[in-house]
Design a protein around this motif. Structure first.
Motif, PDB file in Angstrom:
ATOM      1  N   PRO A   1       0.820  -1.216   0.000  1.00  0.00           N
ATOM      2  CA  PRO A   1       0.000   0.000   0.000  1.00  0.00           C
ATOM      3  C   PRO A   1       0.856   1.270   0.000  1.00  0.00           C
ATOM      4  CG  PRO A   1      -0.143  -1.121   2.148  1.00  0.00           C
ATOM      5  CD  PRO A   1       0.765  -1.940   1.282  1.00  0.00           C
TER       6      PRO A   1
ATOM      7  N   LYS B   1      -0.136   4.171   1.451  1.00  0.00           N
ATOM      8  CA  LYS B   1      -0.560   5.135   2.479  1.00  0.00           C
ATOM      9  C   LYS B   1       0.467   5.271   3.591  1.00  0.00           C
ATOM     10  CE  LYS B   1      -5.314   3.795   1.825  1.00  0.00           C
ATOM     11  NZ  LYS B   1      -6.219   2.783   2.376  1.00  0.00           N
ATOM     12  N   SER B   2       1.284   4.244   3.779  1.00  0.00           N
ATOM     13  CA  SER B   2       2.250   4.253   4.872  1.00  0.00           C
ATOM     14  C   SER B   2       3.647   4.406   4.298  1.00  0.00           C
ATOM     15  CB  SER B   2       2.153   2.945   5.651  1.00  0.00           C
ATOM     16  OG  SER B   2       0.871   2.838   6.232  1.00  0.00           O
TER      17      SER B   2
ATOM     18  N   ILE C   1      15.581   0.121  13.717  1.00  0.00           N
ATOM     19  CA  ILE C   1      14.277   0.053  14.385  1.00  0.00           C
ATOM     20  C   ILE C   1      13.911   1.440  14.933  1.00  0.00           C
ATOM     21  CG2 ILE C   1      13.075  -0.849  16.432  1.00  0.00           C
ATOM     22  CD1 ILE C   1      13.209  -3.051  14.464  1.00  0.00           C
ATOM     23  N   THR C   2      14.894   2.103  15.548  1.00  0.00           N
ATOM     24  CA  THR C   2      14.657   3.446  16.084  1.00  0.00           C
ATOM     25  C   THR C   2      14.199   4.389  14.973  1.00  0.00           C
ATOM     26  OG1 THR C   2      16.378   3.061  17.730  1.00  0.00           O
ATOM     27  CG2 THR C   2      15.713   5.349  17.378  1.00  0.00           C
TER      28      THR C   2
ATOM     29  N   ILE D   1      10.645   3.695  13.935  1.00  0.00           N
ATOM     30  CA  ILE D   1       9.664   4.233  14.888  1.00  0.00           C
ATOM     31  C   ILE D   1       9.557   5.745  14.717  1.00  0.00           C
ATOM     32  CG2 ILE D   1       9.106   4.584  17.332  1.00  0.00           C
ATOM     33  CD1 ILE D   1      10.630   1.957  17.915  1.00  0.00           C
TER      34      ILE D   1
ATOM     35  N   ASP E   1       4.342   1.999  10.096  1.00  0.00           N
ATOM     36  CA  ASP E   1       3.317   1.231  10.786  1.00  0.00           C
ATOM     37  C   ASP E   1       3.159  -0.138  10.136  1.00  0.00           C
ATOM     38  OD1 ASP E   1       1.723   1.536   8.517  1.00  0.00           O
ATOM     39  OD2 ASP E   1       0.721   3.303   9.322  1.00  0.00           O
ATOM     40  N   ARG E   2       2.112  -0.843  10.529  1.00  0.00           N
ATOM     41  CA  ARG E   2       1.962  -2.222  10.062  1.00  0.00           C
ATOM     42  C   ARG E   2       1.706  -2.351   8.574  1.00  0.00           C
ATOM     43  NH1 ARG E   2      -1.422  -4.621  15.172  1.00  0.00           N
ATOM     44  NH2 ARG E   2       0.423  -5.155  16.387  1.00  0.00           N
ATOM     45  N   SER E   3       1.344  -1.247   7.928  1.00  0.00           N
ATOM     46  CA  SER E   3       1.135  -1.297   6.478  1.00  0.00           C
ATOM     47  C   SER E   3       2.369  -0.854   5.710  1.00  0.00           C
ATOM     48  CB  SER E   3      -0.046  -0.405   6.095  1.00  0.00           C
ATOM     49  OG  SER E   3      -1.203  -0.831   6.746  1.00  0.00           O
TER      50      SER E   3
ATOM     51  N   GLY F   1      11.104  -8.362   9.637  1.00  0.00           N
ATOM     52  CA  GLY F   1      10.537  -9.549  10.268  1.00  0.00           C
ATOM     53  C   GLY F   1      10.193  -9.374  11.733  1.00  0.00           C
TER      54      GLY F   1
ATOM     55  N   TYR G   1       9.906  -5.854  13.246  1.00  0.00           N
ATOM     56  CA  TYR G   1       9.295  -4.562  13.563  1.00  0.00           C
ATOM     57  C   TYR G   1       7.791  -4.769  13.704  1.00  0.00           C
ATOM     58  CZ  TYR G   1       8.175   0.442  13.244  1.00  0.00           C
ATOM     59  OH  TYR G   1       7.726   1.711  13.506  1.00  0.00           O
ATOM     60  N   MET G   2       7.253  -4.442  14.855  1.00  0.00           N
ATOM     61  CA  MET G   2       5.823  -4.669  15.107  1.00  0.00           C
ATOM     62  C   MET G   2       5.420  -6.108  14.806  1.00  0.00           C
ATOM     63  SD  MET G   2       4.108  -1.209  13.663  1.00  0.00           S
ATOM     64  CE  MET G   2       4.178   0.317  14.604  1.00  0.00           C
ATOM     65  N   ARG G   3       6.311  -7.024  15.077  1.00  0.00           N
ATOM     66  CA  ARG G   3       6.113  -8.471  14.841  1.00  0.00           C
ATOM     67  C   ARG G   3       5.973  -8.832  13.364  1.00  0.00           C
ATOM     68  NH1 ARG G   3       2.717  -7.580  19.166  1.00  0.00           N
ATOM     69  NH2 ARG G   3       3.622  -8.177  21.160  1.00  0.00           N
ATOM     70  N   GLY G   4       6.573  -8.001  12.521  1.00  0.00           N
ATOM     71  CA  GLY G   4       6.635  -8.379  11.107  1.00  0.00           C
ATOM     72  C   GLY G   4       5.817  -7.492  10.194  1.00  0.00           C
TER      73      GLY G   4
ATOM     74  N   HIS H   1      11.136  -1.165  22.959  1.00  0.00           N
ATOM     75  CA  HIS H   1      12.092  -0.170  22.490  1.00  0.00           C
ATOM     76  C   HIS H   1      11.893   1.047  23.386  1.00  0.00           C
ATOM     77  CE1 HIS H   1      13.785   3.014  19.999  1.00  0.00           C
ATOM     78  NE2 HIS H   1      14.456   2.072  19.372  1.00  0.00           N
TER      79      HIS H   1
ATOM     80  N   LEU I   1      11.358   3.901  22.800  1.00  0.00           N
ATOM     81  CA  LEU I   1      10.314   4.793  22.295  1.00  0.00           C
ATOM     82  C   LEU I   1       8.915   4.185  22.336  1.00  0.00           C
ATOM     83  CD1 LEU I   1      12.043   6.367  19.147  1.00  0.00           C
ATOM     84  CD2 LEU I   1      11.708   7.418  21.384  1.00  0.00           C
TER      85      LEU I   1
ATOM     86  N   ASN J   1       6.769  -3.204  23.162  1.00  0.00           N
ATOM     87  CA  ASN J   1       6.505  -4.355  22.302  1.00  0.00           C
ATOM     88  C   ASN J   1       6.770  -4.081  20.827  1.00  0.00           C
ATOM     89  OD1 ASN J   1       5.675  -6.070  24.394  1.00  0.00           O
ATOM     90  ND2 ASN J   1       3.643  -5.129  24.389  1.00  0.00           N
ATOM     91  N   MET J   2       7.679  -3.155  20.547  1.00  0.00           N
ATOM     92  CA  MET J   2       7.896  -2.741  19.174  1.00  0.00           C
ATOM     93  C   MET J   2       8.698  -3.774  18.390  1.00  0.00           C
ATOM     94  SD  MET J   2       6.539  -0.473  17.729  1.00  0.00           S
ATOM     95  CE  MET J   2       6.267   1.220  17.387  1.00  0.00           C
TER      96      MET J   2
ATOM     97  N   GLY K   1       9.433  -7.672  17.897  1.00  0.00           N
ATOM     98  CA  GLY K   1       8.917  -8.980  18.263  1.00  0.00           C
ATOM     99  C   GLY K   1       8.564  -9.834  17.060  1.00  0.00           C
ATOM    100  N   VAL K   2       8.074 -11.006  17.355  1.00  0.00           N
ATOM    101  CA  VAL K   2       7.617 -11.928  16.306  1.00  0.00           C
ATOM    102  C   VAL K   2       6.400 -12.681  16.844  1.00  0.00           C
ATOM    103  CG1 VAL K   2       9.879 -12.259  15.207  1.00  0.00           C
ATOM    104  CG2 VAL K   2       9.222 -13.749  17.097  1.00  0.00           C
ATOM    105  N   PHE K   3       5.774 -13.464  15.954  1.00  0.00           N
ATOM    106  CA  PHE K   3       4.798 -14.440  16.390  1.00  0.00           C
ATOM    107  C   PHE K   3       5.534 -15.766  16.521  1.00  0.00           C
ATOM    108  CE2 PHE K   3       2.118 -11.187  14.594  1.00  0.00           C
ATOM    109  CZ  PHE K   3       1.012 -11.191  15.424  1.00  0.00           C
TER     110      PHE K   3
ATOM    111  N   LYS L   1       1.343   0.808  17.843  1.00  0.00           N
ATOM    112  CA  LYS L   1       1.219  -0.085  16.692  1.00  0.00           C
ATOM    113  C   LYS L   1      -0.212  -0.162  16.177  1.00  0.00           C
ATOM    114  CE  LYS L   1       2.653  -3.915  18.617  1.00  0.00           C
ATOM    115  NZ  LYS L   1       2.871  -3.333  19.952  1.00  0.00           N
TER     116      LYS L   1
ATOM    117  N   PHE M   1      -2.253   2.037  15.623  1.00  0.00           N
ATOM    118  CA  PHE M   1      -2.682   3.085  14.713  1.00  0.00           C
ATOM    119  C   PHE M   1      -2.190   2.749  13.331  1.00  0.00           C
ATOM    120  CE2 PHE M   1      -3.147   4.971  18.749  1.00  0.00           C
ATOM    121  CZ  PHE M   1      -4.358   5.615  18.620  1.00  0.00           C
TER     122      PHE M   1
ATOM    123  N   GLU N   1      -1.952   3.449   9.476  1.00  0.00           N
ATOM    124  CA  GLU N   1      -2.071   4.496   8.464  1.00  0.00           C
ATOM    125  C   GLU N   1      -2.631   5.804   9.014  1.00  0.00           C
ATOM    126  OE1 GLU N   1      -4.380   2.561   5.469  1.00  0.00           O
ATOM    127  OE2 GLU N   1      -3.006   0.854   5.484  1.00  0.00           O
TER     128      GLU N   1
END
Lengths: 370, 370
Positions: free
Chosen positions: A39, A41-42, A92-93, A96, A101-103, A123, A125-128, B153, B155, B158-159, B161-163, B327, B329, B331
């Motif tokens: 996407p 948007k991010s 990572i810093t 952030i 974000d996740r998208s 893999g 950042y925010m769990r992937g 992190h 900042l 939980n920033m 991580g993984v599943f 996380k 939030f 987009e």
């Protein structure tokens, strides 16, 4: 005269992804990202190094911006030391602070080091989050298939990592033209490895076309990369999480990683170290009955101007110790990928330490001026 | 009079795993590990903290040793600061030094912090090895289902991580008897949350049995933990990677995480912060038409002696800023889990910042002495 790009799919169910190989792909990066479902948007974060960055970052960023993406970038020093937890933490810093974000997606613009580092960021950042590989080396044709991403620990390579499949691999062969000759040769080591483990005809093609490959002939490169990626993709599709079959891709790597660690990261390029490792594996194969295997393997590696002997100053016991710490040693047994013939290997758990020691010594002697 | 342990399965295809809840399970840990397929040829590493360690580490280690496992251990300081990349790196170093390999398992003996930290080690060591949760807090019933593991992190929480799904969760309710009352209450916040989002009858059961739960009655605890885990497992089974449905588990967490970050990690326990967050969510739900929701929610939280108001010194704008970095939030939109009634929530992406601000102010005013 740019040919139509070749597209190959790595089949992994819902994690399947395309590898596009061709000339001038960077200029159309936005289109390929959109096709891959990234996407706009991010923000995107392009991770690159001070080799690839100055050459291709502006071009990639412009192409993405023109295509409606917001592309940020982070440039790290080139080379293995950047595959560290410290550099990872800096990225990572940055992610952030820039509000990824996740998208969002992380793009790796560079060779295997950048792919591994950026992939581990993506893999974890925010769990992937999404990950796109834009390889600029030949070697990276190997690391861009399979989803293995990692950083190094001071005690051992690739110790910290995850499996994280990219959404897309965008392989612009024009970016290979800037590679120093030594990097070209090292990259071809992984290419011919795919022939040595799986496809004798392809290994022989690499030997026959060594001159064109070393001269960076576009057509030969595109064919070789496609074949190398395709072989690896077939193996990875059958065994995504390295339970068994996938281990054959480690031909030459058990000793190769040890050489890199003992010699100090940087003295040998990864491809050079695994070339020596593949020569060692051929010697082990020969000791187990595959007559003439070492000479044939060496002829293929030497056609690509790759090293096949060990300098005498690399300590044998230091190599043995480093191998004991290798991930590929399961439950204390020494596991080697041993060729039975060119194009066919077995996973041997019964190679004893003395055999390995004697092979290392032979590799050193064969390297001495006679 | 120990009852037969209850076993619950988290259904995730080939990653399915059992949660065993009962009294005296630590003594039989080796048997449960064996049933879960953890091999005994490679060393195990038990990660624990200086709360749970002194109480249960010897018992667990003895049980595993007697059962034929080699169990090493690492004790980290208790509390959120241990969920850092530095402590993580120390544990990875330890794992390498002790020769953990791909057949090894990492055991988390402790609460949610230990589960998250040890799980991230297990999820990334050699690209992922086996993981076993041995929770010793009520709160951990929540974090032990779902496979989310992470470190913080500076900042944002939980920033990184993984599943990574465990092989087994071994929930010995005897370990809960040592919990300080404040930790008990904070743990019950996540328990009642599962009722508030999914099961009104269970939320009402929590209110009706608050006294037994706060007094650590074994039967009530086992039932509450089983119900809490079962609700979470049903949600996670339908949405392993948090694409959509799973987000409802974050009721109270958007503001809760912000409270923890702004107040400084440690001032509020996680459960206390999300209790306040759930009170806030109920106010938002009421503003959107759910009459009486705030009073009903607060009666359930207060029965469990949980906080439902905000101290005046927590800056509203600091909370707003912290939420923007969350996380959840996506987009740039503010996403809140908003209750429609007790036991039913919606994922709302249209909650505007002014509504959130005004709810924060109301929570502060309701906390003032009148």
């Amino acid at each position: 005269m740019a040919e139509t790009p070749k597209t190959l799919t790595v089949e992994l169910g819902e994690r399947s992804y395309p590898i596009v190989i061709g000339e001038g792909l960077l200029a159309n990066a936005a289109e390929y990202l959109r096709l891959a479902g990234v996407p706009d948007k991010s923000p995107l974060l392009i991770v690159t190094d001070d080799n690839a960055g100055p050459l291709y970052l502006a071009k990639l960023t412009e192409a993405l911006t023109a295509g409606g993406y917001r592309a940020l970038s982070a440039v790290v020093p080139h080379g293995e030391p950047s595959k560290s937890l410290d550099v990872y933490n800096d990225l990572i810093t940055r992610a952030i602070e820039e509000g990824l974000d996740r998208s969002s997606a992380i793009l790796a613009l560079g060779g295997g080091v950048i792919g591994d580092l950026a992939g581990f960021v993506a893999g974890t950042y925010m769990r992937g989050i999404r990950f796109v590989q834009v390889p600029t080396t030949i070697l990276a044709h190997d690391s861009s298939v399979g989803g293995k991403v990692a950083v190094n620990h001071p005690l051992a390579k690739n110790m910290i990592g995850v499996f994280h499949q990219p959404e897309l691999v965008l392989y612009d062969v024009e970016t290979l033209k800037s590679l120093p000759p030594r990097e070209v040769r090292a990259g071809l080591a992984e290419m011919v490895k795919h022939g040595l483990i799986w496809d004798k005809a392809f290994a022989e093609w690499c030997r026959a076309n060594a001159g064109r490959l070393l001269a960076l002939d576009s057509e030969a490169l595109a064919y070789g990369l496609e074949q190398g990626c395709a072989i690896k993709a077939r193996i990875v599709s059958r065994d995504e999480r390295e339970n068994d079959l996938r281990a054959i891709l480690n031909l030459g790597h058990t000793l190769g990683h040890a050489i890199e660690a003992v010699a100090g990261y940087g003295r040998f390029l990864h491809g050079e170290a695994i070339s020596i490792g593949m020569a060692a594996a051929a010697l082990i194969g020969e000791e187990r009955g595959a007559a003439g295997l070492h000479a044939e393997t060496v002829s293929m590696l030497e056609a690509l101007e790759l090293p096949v002997t060990l300098p005498a100053d690399i300590g044998t016991e230091a190599l043995m110790d480093a191998m004991q710490r290798d991930k590929k040693f399961r439950e204390g047994r020494m596991i080697f990928i041993v060729p039975l013939a060119v194009g066919r290997v077995e996973i041997a758990s019964d190679v004893d330490a003395d055999t390995v020691r004697s092979v290392i010594e032979r590799l050193k002697r064969s390297g001495e001026p006679s």
